[in-house]
Design a protein around this motif. Sequence first.
Motif, short mmCIF file in Angstrom:
data_model
loop_
_atom_site.label_atom_id
_atom_site.label_comp_id
_atom_site.label_asym_id
_atom_site.label_seq_id
_atom_site.Cartn_x
_atom_site.Cartn_y
_atom_site.Cartn_z
N SER A 109 44.06 50.14 -21.92
CA SER A 109 45.18 50.80 -22.06
C SER A 109 46.06 50.66 -20.99
O SER A 109 45.56 50.51 -19.95
N SER A 110 47.49 50.67 -21.32
CA SER A 110 48.33 50.39 -20.22
C SER A 110 49.67 51.17 -20.58
O SER A 110 49.86 51.75 -21.59
N GLY A 111 50.58 51.35 -19.10
CA GLY A 111 51.72 52.12 -19.31
C GLY A 111 51.49 53.61 -19.04
O GLY A 111 50.51 54.07 -19.19
N VAL A 136 50.16 52.02 -24.35
CA VAL A 136 49.78 51.15 -25.13
C VAL A 136 48.18 50.86 -25.15
O VAL A 136 47.69 50.71 -23.90
N PHE A 137 47.60 50.93 -26.23
CA PHE A 137 46.11 50.94 -26.35
C PHE A 137 45.70 49.48 -27.01
O PHE A 137 46.46 48.98 -27.73
N ALA A 138 44.55 49.04 -26.53
CA ALA A 138 44.26 47.74 -27.15
C ALA A 138 42.60 48.01 -27.80
O ALA A 138 41.73 48.87 -27.08
N VAL A 139 42.69 47.57 -28.88
CA VAL A 139 41.25 47.89 -29.78
C VAL A 139 40.62 46.43 -30.08
O VAL A 139 41.51 45.56 -30.65
N GLU A 140 39.41 46.29 -30.04
CA GLU A 140 38.72 45.14 -30.58
C GLU A 140 37.85 45.77 -31.71
O GLU A 140 37.40 46.76 -31.70
N ARG A 200 41.62 41.59 -32.69
CA ARG A 200 42.28 42.26 -31.53
C ARG A 200 43.58 43.08 -31.95
O ARG A 200 44.40 42.38 -32.43
N GLY A 201 44.11 43.96 -31.49
CA GLY A 201 45.11 44.78 -31.85
C GLY A 201 45.74 45.74 -30.67
O GLY A 201 44.82 46.13 -29.97
N GLN A 202 47.01 45.89 -30.58
CA GLN A 202 47.53 47.03 -29.76
C GLN A 202 48.22 47.80 -30.57
O GLN A 202 48.86 47.67 -31.59
N GLY A 203 48.62 49.04 -30.11
CA GLY A 203 49.40 49.95 -30.62
C GLY A 203 49.62 51.07 -29.62
O GLY A 203 49.09 51.27 -28.46
N HIS A 204 50.78 51.95 -29.98
CA HIS A 204 51.14 53.11 -29.27
C HIS A 204 50.21 54.29 -29.33
O HIS A 204 50.08 55.48 -28.82
N SER A 205 49.05 54.22 -30.31
CA SER A 205 48.09 54.96 -30.59
C SER A 205 46.82 54.32 -30.85
O SER A 205 46.87 53.22 -31.29
N LYS A 206 45.57 54.91 -30.74
CA LYS A 206 44.48 54.30 -31.23
C LYS A 206 44.57 54.01 -32.59
O LYS A 206 43.83 52.86 -32.78
N LYS A 207 44.91 54.83 -33.59
CA LYS A 207 44.99 54.52 -34.90
C LYS A 207 45.79 53.25 -35.38
O LYS A 207 45.43 52.44 -35.98
#
Length: 226
Positions: free
Chosen positions: A178-180, A186-190, A200-207
């Motif tokens: 996560s960053s910011g 911003v969360f990063a999920v694999e 792999r995806g990023q978003g402003h929430s884990k969901k």
Amino acid sequence: MQALEEKLGYTFRDPALLDNALTHSSYANENRAAGAQSNERLEFLGDSILGMVTADYLYRTHPDLPEGDLTRTRAALVCEESLVEVAQAWGLGQFLKLGRGENAGGGRTRPSIQADAVEAVLAAVFLDGGIAPARQIIQTYILDAEAERGRNRDYKTALQELVQRESGQVLRYCLVGSSGPDHAKVFAVEVELNGNTVGRGQGHSKKEAEQNAARAAIAALEGKGK
């Protein structure tokens, strides 16, 4: 043509360009003595314009997608099926200029003819008014429409359904960073399939990050299946 221009949100300075975009080769062949020209050259140009605008959009809005996924996503957006939906939204069939045989054979609803005409119309707009109005039409009728479908789609469920076509498949979502600042993190999920990372995806929430990771995984897995 005014009704079509209203759908496009664009008024041609040179109406002959739009007329050319709507002229199928069958009509041009029957009216060659009158100087009729088919829309095939415009179709060629429109295909490149559509591809470029779509690629630019995907590059800017999906910084998490690798080249292969970007390529597959672009192909899905500019495919014949997508362009036929645009043609139907414009009511394009009624404006096409077809030869007698093609018209009698149902050419106004033929997917290939409709899709080609959409590309030709985009090229006509580009030649008449530049890239800005062509980009706006593509944004409105293809890119925004796809984004809306994406917001309404549950990619995690779709991925689960995809992998369950074979027994024994195990999906796992992993938060990898996560960053910011806290108010704009911003969360990063694999997402892993049987221990191997497939998206792999990023978003402003884990969901949101999980949904984007699932979307990337679907693109990757479906691409391997082709």
